[in-house]
Scaffold this motif. Structure first.
Motif, PDB file in Angstrom:
ATOM      1  N   ALA A 293       5.916 -53.532  52.025  1.00 37.28           N
ATOM      2  CA  ALA A 293       7.144 -52.804  52.363  1.00 37.28           C
ATOM      3  C   ALA A 293       8.125 -53.712  53.113  1.00 37.28           C
ATOM      4  O   ALA A 293       8.723 -53.318  54.111  1.00 37.28           O
ATOM      5  CB  ALA A 293       6.824 -51.540  53.167  1.00 37.28           C
TER       6      ALA A 293
ATOM      7  N   VAL B 265      -8.610 -36.365  45.461  1.00 41.01           N
ATOM      8  CA  VAL B 265      -7.922 -37.500  46.083  1.00 41.01           C
ATOM      9  C   VAL B 265      -8.889 -38.235  47.007  1.00 41.01           C
ATOM     10  O   VAL B 265      -9.542 -37.617  47.847  1.00 41.01           O
ATOM     11  CB  VAL B 265      -6.683 -37.011  46.888  1.00 41.01           C
ATOM     12  CG1 VAL B 265      -6.008 -38.171  47.605  1.00 41.01           C
ATOM     13  CG2 VAL B 265      -5.693 -36.317  45.950  1.00 41.01           C
TER      14      VAL B 265
ATOM     15  N   ALA C 246       1.686 -40.769  52.315  1.00 34.72           N
ATOM     16  CA  ALA C 246       0.758 -40.447  51.192  1.00 34.72           C
ATOM     17  C   ALA C 246       0.864 -41.488  50.090  1.00 34.72           C
ATOM     18  O   ALA C 246       1.900 -42.070  49.864  1.00 34.72           O
ATOM     19  CB  ALA C 246       1.093 -39.078  50.631  1.00 34.72           C
TER      20      ALA C 246
ATOM     21  N   GLN D 142      -3.203 -51.594  47.646  1.00 35.91           N
ATOM     22  CA  GLN D 142      -2.672 -52.178  46.422  1.00 35.91           C
ATOM     23  C   GLN D 142      -1.275 -51.646  46.108  1.00 35.91           C
ATOM     24  O   GLN D 142      -0.487 -52.315  45.451  1.00 35.91           O
ATOM     25  CB  GLN D 142      -3.612 -51.889  45.245  1.00 35.91           C
ATOM     26  CG  GLN D 142      -3.320 -52.688  43.998  1.00 35.91           C
ATOM     27  CD  GLN D 142      -3.698 -54.162  44.130  1.00 35.91           C
ATOM     28  OE1 GLN D 142      -4.819 -54.539  43.885  1.00 35.91           O
ATOM     29  NE2 GLN D 142      -2.741 -54.978  44.544  1.00 35.91           N
ATOM     30  N   GLN D 143      -0.972 -50.460  46.623  1.00 33.74           N
ATOM     31  CA  GLN D 143       0.387 -49.949  46.439  1.00 33.74           C
ATOM     32  C   GLN D 143       1.410 -50.891  47.063  1.00 33.74           C
ATOM     33  O   GLN D 143       2.489 -51.082  46.527  1.00 33.74           O
ATOM     34  CB  GLN D 143       0.533 -48.572  47.095  1.00 33.74           C
ATOM     35  CG  GLN D 143      -0.167 -47.463  46.321  1.00 33.74           C
ATOM     36  CD  GLN D 143       0.292 -46.105  46.803  1.00 33.74           C
ATOM     37  OE1 GLN D 143       0.483 -45.904  48.003  1.00 33.74           O
ATOM     38  NE2 GLN D 143       0.474 -45.189  45.890  1.00 33.74           N
ATOM     39  N   GLY D 144       1.037 -51.471  48.194  1.00 33.69           N
ATOM     40  CA  GLY D 144       2.016 -52.296  48.892  1.00 33.69           C
ATOM     41  C   GLY D 144       1.830 -53.779  48.689  1.00 33.69           C
ATOM     42  O   GLY D 144       2.760 -54.560  48.873  1.00 33.69           O
TER      43      GLY D 144
ATOM     44  N   ASP E 261       4.026 -46.246  59.666  1.00 32.39           N
ATOM     45  CA  ASP E 261       4.602 -45.141  58.890  1.00 32.39           C
ATOM     46  C   ASP E 261       4.261 -45.292  57.418  1.00 32.39           C
ATOM     47  O   ASP E 261       3.935 -44.323  56.734  1.00 32.39           O
ATOM     48  CB  ASP E 261       6.128 -45.103  59.056  1.00 32.39           C
ATOM     49  CG  ASP E 261       6.533 -44.475  60.377  1.00 32.39           C
ATOM     50  OD1 ASP E 261       5.639 -44.031  61.122  1.00 32.39           O
ATOM     51  OD2 ASP E 261       7.744 -44.465  60.664  1.00 32.39           O
ATOM     52  N   TRP E 262       4.344 -46.515  56.932  1.00 26.95           N
ATOM     53  CA  TRP E 262       4.039 -46.742  55.508  1.00 26.95           C
ATOM     54  C   TRP E 262       2.558 -46.478  55.232  1.00 26.95           C
ATOM     55  O   TRP E 262       2.205 -45.805  54.265  1.00 26.95           O
ATOM     56  CB  TRP E 262       4.417 -48.177  55.100  1.00 26.95           C
ATOM     57  CG  TRP E 262       4.223 -48.403  53.626  1.00 26.95           C
ATOM     58  CD1 TRP E 262       5.137 -48.188  52.640  1.00 26.95           C
ATOM     59  CD2 TRP E 262       3.016 -48.826  52.978  1.00 26.95           C
ATOM     60  NE1 TRP E 262       4.579 -48.459  51.420  1.00 26.95           N
ATOM     61  CE2 TRP E 262       3.279 -48.847  51.587  1.00 26.95           C
ATOM     62  CE3 TRP E 262       1.750 -49.190  53.422  1.00 26.95           C
ATOM     63  CZ2 TRP E 262       2.328 -49.235  50.642  1.00 26.95           C
ATOM     64  CZ3 TRP E 262       0.788 -49.561  52.490  1.00 26.95           C
ATOM     65  CH2 TRP E 262       1.073 -49.584  51.117  1.00 26.95           C
TER      66      TRP E 262
END
Lengths: 160, 981
Positions: free
Chosen positions: A128, A1, A160, A105-107, A155-156
């Motif tokens: 988010a 990771v 993980a 990129q997740q968010g 928090d976001w």
């Protein structure tokens, strides 16, 4: 990771820079000694970066700023633009490390791949359901979030 | 009975994994699905059907499975309705069957089969029509219990789900031969490619068939391509990922089952991940779904799709039955026949409903002892919990019965075209292919079987053509073996007088379709809804087109005339948790915290939601059990001493430029251009229609620097209104503006001791009435930092608002609280704030409700007659200026003690409580600790002229009528002496 580091910036200066009706980006650039690029870009000069966040709207950013930094910047800009201090309005998080881009990129629904994203891009978007301004800096990213939302965004970012 | 073959398949025979189904322990191998492992263990009964509770087995080998739905895992991690055909086997897997009681073998509600003739299409609507009152309480719950899928655990899901975005030049959906060759071609050109496949192992049909590509087994070719793709940094392989929907703007939704092949996700890993994929071009290589053939008893466990039989043989090394009958309407059935013969299965009979078999195959079959029937028809499959025999009619019409434990149906293949139709494109009927194929779908290009191209060689060529169409690149196509792939439009066979299933999951039979047509539901969309064909979790992917065929037959229309339904996302079900992802529990939605949030928590504050904000509502002291006690104490403390309240949530806008005064004159009903530097003024804004938009204060800090506040609720709306005015209506005005709501932490310090307390906090500042009079503003320094000080009052007391840049807000608050302690300063919350403003008759949320005019609030005289402003003309309309409109008044109970409730309607005493007698309503109400009795604000017709009259506050839902006396809305200190002190 892949590793990701999250830190918070302190002591920075951040302010909205708004040119008057007859002013131009060139006039602002001239007053600050930098080439101000219109559009969603970062223009840097000395210890100051101007981040395009909208038409005729920039955020001025200085990593270190004294108490009257915004007033001094306003004076430097003279008639070219007005300055409204936002140093307290945002909290700034720095995301770095190998996994930083993937995490962001997740968010963020903006393509962050290097061939697509120009190096001096400024991103105004949402993560988010929280409005953010994001720009690249020192092999990582700065994420500016309105202070009241910062707790939730942290928090976001820390999840993980 | 099914069993594992001695060799073959893409399973790892060197390892054994243990699993449990319905309480019994079995073993399988890595590479198995739950379905293949159950078959390898001789288990053919896997579930009970939705309506009739018929025993069901495994129909398919993929995600379109309608029968073998199970609950995967147990306890809080249990997930219902998962097709066993998609579940990767892992060590310790636990699954259970659904919709049966007390057990799968003996299901009490199987008695529904006897009532089959009654349970036809529309049965529920016809039978449970009346009495209507029983529907919700009796019928629906009973039906839901009987007609069930699996149940949720009801426990909190211990796993996490996340979301991610991805971007690509080319998205390839489906990792079969067509998708692989297209992805490879694009990847070799350096394009960013995302290849998604629903299975753990990519390869699609290459894994299930015995053809060769480039001279090697197709599966080996697929592995080599995947290895090349995996080595390229600009390629993202997403196995276990279903692209479930296509949305506007070339956006695709996909769900990645990150950890569903594990008992528990690895640390830091989600169970599933929802992808939003943006792609310039998409190649839809989603393959095809084999269709069953409708005949009586076609749902008996052991009756399978022919392609699935090959998949179990070739991919999993499982023989699904020892004695087979093949029912064929497509050439692909011939290949399956060969596969079975090669695997050593006994074949009882092969019937090709279209006519002749290839001579060589027929010879081979006859030599093996199998009956070959060319033409003819099915009559029925027999058996209970497993198929035992089949009866069919030969070409001469004579019925023959064959014992068997496996029936393979080769009905032909339907392209999986859902993604190509999600944005409204209608699939078209291809007569030669006997299937619906995708029509033009913009940036999405179908390839392979999804485009109606069958046979390995044709599929590969189609993949290369799609790549060329998508990006203009060419890719070398290796030689591949091809098998015949003709198919006929044969939807049903035989009498279909008993239970001949079209939609297995929803128990829709051939008779239901005929009945729907007879009753007038002849459109495919109507027939779908009436019979519920295709409305189960599998979206009827297996049986939908058969239903269209039967509908066409019943109405005398061709397939092109019947058309097909519009598929909608998701292609396969997606757990709600994947959509919610991070946003559950405390993170259900973003919360806005004030600068004093942590401090208020320490003080034991009770919080209330104000939009997204959390605000302190009151601060209970130890021993205060009743909120009224706390609020009354806070109000009295402010009015007799000094209180402290965080008002940072108010909207704040800073304006600069030479024309700010001119703009504000046009935005507010009153005049601001005349405001002097260092002064503040209250103002009201109207909407274009003349109704009140918002109120607040404007302060002038310099010749060209202004600051205005809005209510908490309207902050964004006023900013938008102001930006629209300066950018669109009056771009000639030189005004700049930015929201500074987040920049300033603002605290109200209110009460007769406010000046003393603040003087202690800022000993160098002159806060005298002369220096800082009511409605003045100034700046001062604290620890070198600028503080903006406003002499404003919402409470009606001597009060200041103290503001500092928000990063120093917590420090200032601590300082104010510490220095204020000597003056008995108490924190107060929004409730006390509300009580004090009602006592002062100040309009707030309850009154600024979108329906009122400035005149309704008693502010008619504030509207400047000498200037124009937004809303002025419309506010003068007769209806808006009518004196009979409800106007702001105060109310107090005639008996001096009864509470008047907000929302109560006002009627004259003696009038009957009907709408015609309605004269207004209560907008805000509270107990006034200063007056010692309840008070209220209300909007009352002719209110200003009715002080001292009595009205009835009528609120039948919550309590009895209250007789109230109308009075001036300012209950406390009407002269305003206290705030000017």
């Amino acid at each position: 990771v892949a590793e990701t580091h999250l830190a918070e910036l302190a002591g920075f200066g951040l302010a909205t820079v708004l040119p008057g009706r007859t002013s131009t980006p060139q006039a602002i650039g001239a007053a600050l000694g930098l080439a101000l690029e219109a559009g969603p870009h970062i223009s840097t000069g000395g210890d100051l970066a101007l981040i395009g966040i909208g038409p005729h709207q920039w955020l001025a950013f200085a990593a270190q700023a004294g108490d009257d930094w915004a007033e001094a910047l306003d004076a430097r800009l003279g008639d070219a633009a007005d300055v409204i201090d936002q140093s307290g309005g945002y909290r700034l998080f720095a995301l770095s490390g190998e996994g930083a881009r993937a995490k962001l990129q997740q968010g963020l629904s903006i393509d962050l791949d290097p061939p697509v994203l120009v190096p001096n891009a400024a991103l105004v978007s949402q993560i988010a359901h929280i409005g953010v301004v994001v720009w690249p800096r020192e092999a990582g990213w700065i994420i500016a979030v309105p202070r009241s939302f910062a707790h939730d965004l942290h928090d976001w970012l820390a999840s993980a | 009975m099914s069993e594992r073959l001695a060799s073959g398949g893409l399973i790892d025979r060197s390892r054994t994994v243990a699993f449990r189904f319905d309480g019994r322990d079995y073993t399988g191998h890595p590479g198995d699905t739950l379905a293949s492992a159950l078959l390898a263990n001789g288990v053919s009964l896997v579930g009970r059907s939705f309506k009739y509770h018929r025993p069901r087995g495994i129909l398919s080998a993929g995600s379109s499975e309608p029968n073998a739905l199970v609950t995967l895992r147990e306890g809080a991690r249990a997930e219902p309705n998962i097709p066993a055909t998609t579940i990767e086997l892992y060590d310790g897997l636990v699954a259970s069957s659904q919709n049966r009681w007390p057990s799968l073998q003996y299901d009490a509600l199987a008695i529904n089969q006897l009532f089959g003739p009654m349970l036809v299409a529309g049965f529920y609507y016809k039978t449970f029509m009346w009495p209507a009152a029983l529907w919700e309480k009796l019928y629906e719950p009973a039906i839901r219990r009987a007609a069930g899928l699996g149940a949720l655990s009801g426990q909190e899901d211990p796993d996490t789900y996340d979301q991610a975005h991805a971007f690509a030049d080319l998205l390839v959906v489906g990792g079969g031969p067509a998708g692989l060759i297209a992805a490879l071609g694009a990847a070799r050109e350096g394009k960013r490619v995302i290849l998604a496949d629903e299975a753990a192992r990519m390869g699609g049909q290459a894994l299930a068939e015995r053809g060769t590509i480039g001279g090697q087994p197709a599966a080996h070719w697929a592995d080599a391509v995947l290895a090349e793709l995996a080595a390229l940094p600009h390629v993202r392989l997403l196995p276990r990922t279903t692209v479930f929907g296509r949305f506007e703007g070339a956006e695709y939704g996909a769900v990645e089952r990150v950890s569903d092949h594990l008992a528990v996700p690895l640390p830091g890993q989600p169970r599933q991940r929802l992808w939003k994929i943006h792609a310039s071009r998409t190649i839809m290589a989603t393959g095809a779904t084999e269709r069953p053939i409708v005949f009586d008893g076609n749902d008996r466990p052991g009756v399978m799709l022919a392609g699935a039989v090959s998949a179990y043989l070739n991919r999993y090394g499982v023989l699904p039955g020892k004695r087979a009958v093949l029912v064929i309407a497509a050439d692909s059935g011939w290949e399956v026949t060969e596969d079975l013969l090669d695997a050593g299965a006994a074949i009882a009979a092969v019937i090709d409903l279209r006519g002749a078999l290839p001579a060589a195959l027929a010879e081979r079959l006859k030599a093996s002892g199998a009956a070959v029937i060319e033409g003819g028809a099915m009559i029925a499959a027999h058996g209970g919990k497993a198929v035992r025999a089949i009866t069919l009619a030969g070409a001469n019409g004579r019925a023959q019965r064959f014992a068997c434990d496996l029936v393979a149906m080769a009905g032909g293949w339907n392209p999986n075209l859902a993604l190509a139709a999600h944005l409204g494109e209608r699939p078209v009927w291809d007569e030669a292919l006997a299937a619906y194929v995708p029509s033009d779908a913009g940036e999405l290009i179908p390839a392979g079987a999804a485009a109606g191209r069958f046979g390995l060689a044709s599929v590969l060529a189609s993949g290369a053509e799609a790549l060329h169409a998508a990006l203009g690149y060419d890719v070398a196509v290796p030689f591949a073996t091809d098998a015949p792939h003709g198919q006929a439009a044969i939807w049903q066979s035989g009498p279909c007088k008993g239970k001949a299933f079209v939609d297995f999951q929803h128990d829709v039979t051939a008779k239901d379709i005929t009945l729907a047509a007879q009753e007038g539901f002849t459109s495919v969309e109507h027939a779908k809804r009436y019979t519920t064909l295709g409305m189960a979790t599998d979206q009827g992917r297996v049986g939908q087109v058969n239903g269209h065929g039967l509908l066409g037959a019943a109405t005398g229309r061709s397939m092109a005339e019947v058309g097909t339904i519009r598929p909608r996302p998701p292609v396969t079900p997606v757990a709600i948790a994947a959509f919610a992802a991070h946003h559950r529990g405390a993170h259900f939605r973003p919360i806005r915290r004030t600068p004093s949030h942590d401090w208020a928590l320490q003080q034991g504050a009770v919080f209330i939601d104000a939009g997204q904000w959390k605000r302190a509502q009151w601060f209970p002291l130890p021993g205060e059990r009743d909120w009224r006690t706390s609020v009354d104490r806070e109000v009295k403390a402010v009015r007799s001493g000094v209180g402290l309240c965080d008002v940072s949530t108010l909207g704040k806008i800073e304006l600069t430029g030479p024309d700010v005064g001119a703009l504000l004159d046009r935005l507010y009903i009153n005049t601001f251009s005349s405001l002097r530097v260092g002064r503040a003024r209250y103002g009201v804004m109207l909407r274009e229609d003349g109704g009140v938009l918002d109120d607040g204060t404007v302060t002038r800090f310099g010749e060209n620097r202004w600051f205005l506040t809005t209510t908490t609720a309207n902050a964004a709306r006023v900013m938008q209104h102001l930006d629209f005015a300066r950018q669109a209506i009056w771009p000639d005005l030189d005004v700049q503006a930015a929201s500074v709501t987040e920049q300033w932490a603002t605290y109200a310090v209110a009460g007769p001791l406010a000046r003393d307390a603040l003087s202690a906090a800022f000993p160098d500042a002159d806060l005298s009435n002369a220096a800082v009079p009511y409605m003045a503003a100034t700046t001062l320094r604290w620890q070198g930092r600028v503080i903006r000080l406003y002499r404003l009052s919402f409470s009606g007391e001597l009060a200041y608002e103290v503001a500092i840049a928000a990063q120093h807000g917590a420090a200032l608050l601590a300082h104010l609280a510490r220095t204020g302690a000597d003056f008995g300063m108490v924190p107060y919350g929004t409730e006390a704030l509300g009580v004090m403003r009602i006592e002062k008759g100040h309009a707030a949320g309850g009154e600024l409700n979108g329906t009122v005019t400035a005149a309704d609030l008693g502010m008619a005289r504030m509207m400047s007659p000498t200037k124009d402003f937004i809303g002025k003309q419309m506010a003068a309309r007769p209806g808006m200026a009518d004196p009979a409109r409800p106007r702001l008044v105060g109310l107090k109970p005639a008996d001096g003690q009864s509470a008047i409730r907000a929302g109560a309607h006002l009627i004259r005493p003696g009038a009957s409580p009907v709408i015609a007698n309605d004269e207004g309503y209560v907008t805000s109400a509270c107990f006034s600790p200063m007056l010692g009795h309840p008070i209220a604000l209300a909007l009352l017709a002719h209110g200003a002229d009715r002080h001292d009259e009595t009205v009835i506050a009528h609120d039948p839902v919550r309590g009895p009528d209250v007789l109230a006396q109308v009075c001036d809305p300012v209950f406390y200190d009407p002269e305003g002496a206290r705030l000017r002190g």
